[in-house]
Design a protein around this motif. Structure first.
Motif, PDB file in Angstrom:
ATOM      1  N   PRO A  54       0.799  -1.229   0.000  1.00  0.00           N
ATOM      2  CA  PRO A  54       0.000   0.000   0.000  1.00  0.00           C
ATOM      3  C   PRO A  54       0.834   1.282   0.000  1.00  0.00           C
ATOM      4  CG  PRO A  54      -0.236  -1.186   2.083  1.00  0.00           C
ATOM      5  CD  PRO A  54       0.546  -2.060   1.163  1.00  0.00           C
ATOM      6  N   LEU A  55       1.977   1.285   0.662  1.00  0.00           N
ATOM      7  CA  LEU A  55       2.828   2.478   0.663  1.00  0.00           C
ATOM      8  C   LEU A  55       3.413   2.711  -0.725  1.00  0.00           C
ATOM      9  CD1 LEU A  55       4.196   4.818   2.128  1.00  0.00           C
ATOM     10  CD2 LEU A  55       6.011   3.237   2.806  1.00  0.00           C
ATOM     11  N   THR A  56       3.863   1.646  -1.357  1.00  0.00           N
ATOM     12  CA  THR A  56       4.430   1.750  -2.699  1.00  0.00           C
ATOM     13  C   THR A  56       3.375   2.218  -3.698  1.00  0.00           C
ATOM     14  OG1 THR A  56       5.994  -0.005  -2.166  1.00  0.00           O
ATOM     15  CG2 THR A  56       5.669   0.479  -4.500  1.00  0.00           C
ATOM     16  N   LEU A  57       2.167   1.690  -3.594  1.00  0.00           N
ATOM     17  CA  LEU A  57       1.085   2.120  -4.486  1.00  0.00           C
ATOM     18  C   LEU A  57       0.723   3.584  -4.249  1.00  0.00           C
ATOM     19  CD1 LEU A  57      -1.242  -1.012  -4.441  1.00  0.00           C
ATOM     20  CD2 LEU A  57       0.159  -0.183  -6.344  1.00  0.00           C
ATOM     21  N   ALA A  58       0.694   4.002  -2.990  1.00  0.00           N
ATOM     22  CA  ALA A  58       0.385   5.400  -2.672  1.00  0.00           C
ATOM     23  C   ALA A  58       1.475   6.326  -3.205  1.00  0.00           C
ATOM     24  CB  ALA A  58       0.223   5.581  -1.163  1.00  0.00           C
ATOM     25  N   MET A  59       2.730   5.898  -3.108  1.00  0.00           N
ATOM     26  CA  MET A  59       3.833   6.694  -3.642  1.00  0.00           C
ATOM     27  C   MET A  59       3.712   6.822  -5.157  1.00  0.00           C
ATOM     28  SD  MET A  59       6.477   8.410  -2.863  1.00  0.00           S
ATOM     29  CE  MET A  59       8.079   8.934  -3.392  1.00  0.00           C
ATOM     30  N   HIS A  60       3.408   5.712  -5.827  1.00  0.00           N
ATOM     31  CA  HIS A  60       3.228   5.748  -7.281  1.00  0.00           C
ATOM     32  C   HIS A  60       2.091   6.691  -7.653  1.00  0.00           C
ATOM     33  CE1 HIS A  60       1.314   4.438 -11.045  1.00  0.00           C
ATOM     34  NE2 HIS A  60       2.560   4.426 -11.463  1.00  0.00           N
ATOM     35  N   GLN A  61       0.977   6.578  -6.962  1.00  0.00           N
ATOM     36  CA  GLN A  61      -0.183   7.421  -7.249  1.00  0.00           C
ATOM     37  C   GLN A  61       0.172   8.900  -7.072  1.00  0.00           C
ATOM     38  OE1 GLN A  61      -3.553   6.634  -4.755  1.00  0.00           O
ATOM     39  NE2 GLN A  61      -4.660   8.422  -5.446  1.00  0.00           N
ATOM     40  N   PHE A  62       0.852   9.216  -5.988  1.00  0.00           N
ATOM     41  CA  PHE A  62       1.211  10.607  -5.724  1.00  0.00           C
ATOM     42  C   PHE A  62       2.174  11.156  -6.775  1.00  0.00           C
ATOM     43  CE2 PHE A  62       3.966  13.792  -3.732  1.00  0.00           C
ATOM     44  CZ  PHE A  62       3.009  14.762  -3.491  1.00  0.00           C
ATOM     45  N   LEU A  63       3.211  10.394  -7.109  1.00  0.00           N
ATOM     46  CA  LEU A  63       4.174  10.869  -8.108  1.00  0.00           C
ATOM     47  C   LEU A  63       3.526  11.023  -9.473  1.00  0.00           C
ATOM     48  CD1 LEU A  63       7.444   8.942  -7.158  1.00  0.00           C
ATOM     49  CD2 LEU A  63       6.768  11.280  -6.579  1.00  0.00           C
ATOM     50  N   THR A  64       2.588  10.142  -9.793  1.00  0.00           N
ATOM     51  CA  THR A  64       1.857  10.250 -11.057  1.00  0.00           C
ATOM     52  C   THR A  64       1.029  11.527 -11.075  1.00  0.00           C
ATOM     53  OG1 THR A  64       1.787   7.856 -11.291  1.00  0.00           O
ATOM     54  CG2 THR A  64       0.176   9.123 -12.565  1.00  0.00           C
ATOM     55  N   GLU A  65       0.334  11.807  -9.971  1.00  0.00           N
ATOM     56  CA  GLU A  65      -0.451  13.040  -9.888  1.00  0.00           C
ATOM     57  C   GLU A  65       0.443  14.269 -10.022  1.00  0.00           C
ATOM     58  OE1 GLU A  65      -2.906  13.269  -6.405  1.00  0.00           O
ATOM     59  OE2 GLU A  65      -3.793  11.306  -6.779  1.00  0.00           O
ATOM     60  N   MET A  66       1.609  14.240  -9.406  1.00  0.00           N
ATOM     61  CA  MET A  66       2.519  15.385  -9.503  1.00  0.00           C
ATOM     62  C   MET A  66       2.977  15.615 -10.941  1.00  0.00           C
ATOM     63  SD  MET A  66       5.025  15.424  -6.193  1.00  0.00           S
ATOM     64  CE  MET A  66       5.747  16.998  -6.637  1.00  0.00           C
ATOM     65  N   GLN A  67       3.199  14.540 -11.671  1.00  0.00           N
ATOM     66  CA  GLN A  67       3.715  14.657 -13.037  1.00  0.00           C
ATOM     67  C   GLN A  67       2.624  14.995 -14.053  1.00  0.00           C
ATOM     68  OE1 GLN A  67       7.016  14.375 -14.046  1.00  0.00           O
ATOM     69  NE2 GLN A  67       7.404  14.437 -11.852  1.00  0.00           N
ATOM     70  N   GLU A  68       1.408  14.504 -13.823  1.00  0.00           N
ATOM     71  CA  GLU A  68       0.380  14.602 -14.858  1.00  0.00           C
ATOM     72  C   GLU A  68      -0.714  15.623 -14.595  1.00  0.00           C
ATOM     73  OE1 GLU A  68      -1.054  10.630 -15.355  1.00  0.00           O
ATOM     74  OE2 GLU A  68       0.831   9.933 -16.190  1.00  0.00           O
ATOM     75  N   THR A  69      -0.806  16.113 -13.399  1.00  0.00           N
ATOM     76  CA  THR A  69      -1.933  16.974 -13.071  1.00  0.00           C
ATOM     77  C   THR A  69      -1.796  18.371 -13.686  1.00  0.00           C
ATOM     78  OG1 THR A  69      -3.327  17.779 -11.294  1.00  0.00           O
ATOM     79  CG2 THR A  69      -0.988  17.841 -10.889  1.00  0.00           C
ATOM     80  N   LYS A  70      -2.902  18.947 -13.999  1.00  0.00           N
ATOM     81  CA  LYS A  70      -2.948  20.328 -14.488  1.00  0.00           C
ATOM     82  C   LYS A  70      -3.228  21.279 -13.330  1.00  0.00           C
ATOM     83  CE  LYS A  70      -2.556  19.081 -18.787  1.00  0.00           C
ATOM     84  NZ  LYS A  70      -1.233  18.776 -19.185  1.00  0.00           N
ATOM     85  N   LYS A  71      -3.574  20.712 -12.170  1.00  0.00           N
ATOM     86  CA  LYS A  71      -3.830  21.532 -10.996  1.00  0.00           C
ATOM     87  C   LYS A  71      -2.506  22.112 -10.489  1.00  0.00           C
ATOM     88  CE  LYS A  71      -5.621  18.203  -8.540  1.00  0.00           C
ATOM     89  NZ  LYS A  71      -6.290  17.455  -7.474  1.00  0.00           N
TER      90      LYS A  71
END
Length: 113
Positions: A54-71
């Protein structure tokens, strides 16, 4: 700390691959390949990945949001919750040193291997 980790290509690629259990990942270090002219040639490492925790998945999700988000703002709510499960000292929103977060985050993901 999280902004620095988000700019680490090897980590981002490894986390992207980690989402698929049983994937084998070849890791090559450009720094080590430069040394081959002087003394030895470093062969790439082949690592077989298990189901991410779960920590690894949360890290992946967060880094993906940082790279792809327009917010303009990304909140690491789930990642923080997972870090708190591994390191109780972070609960309560008290101030902590950034190197402590880095240590607990990376150690936590490593123990999930």
């Amino acid at each position: 700390v999280l902004q620095n980790l988000s700019q680490t290509p090897v980590l981002r690629e490894l986390l992207k691959e980690a989402k698929v259990p049983g994937t084998a990942v070849k890791i090559e270090s450009p720094e080590l390949s430069m040394l081959c002219c002087f003394s030895f040639k470093q062969e790439p490492q082949l690592i077989k990945l298990d189901q991410p925790g779960p920590l690894t998945l949360a890290m992946h999700q967060f880094l993906t949001e940082m790279q792809e988000t327009k917010k303009g703002v990304v909140t690491p709510k789930e990642l923080f919750a997972q870090v708190c499960k591994k390191a109780i000292r972070f609960k309560g929103y008290q101030q902590q040193d950034s190197h402590e977060l880095l240590r607990y985050l990376l150690d936590g993901m490593r123990t999930e291997e």
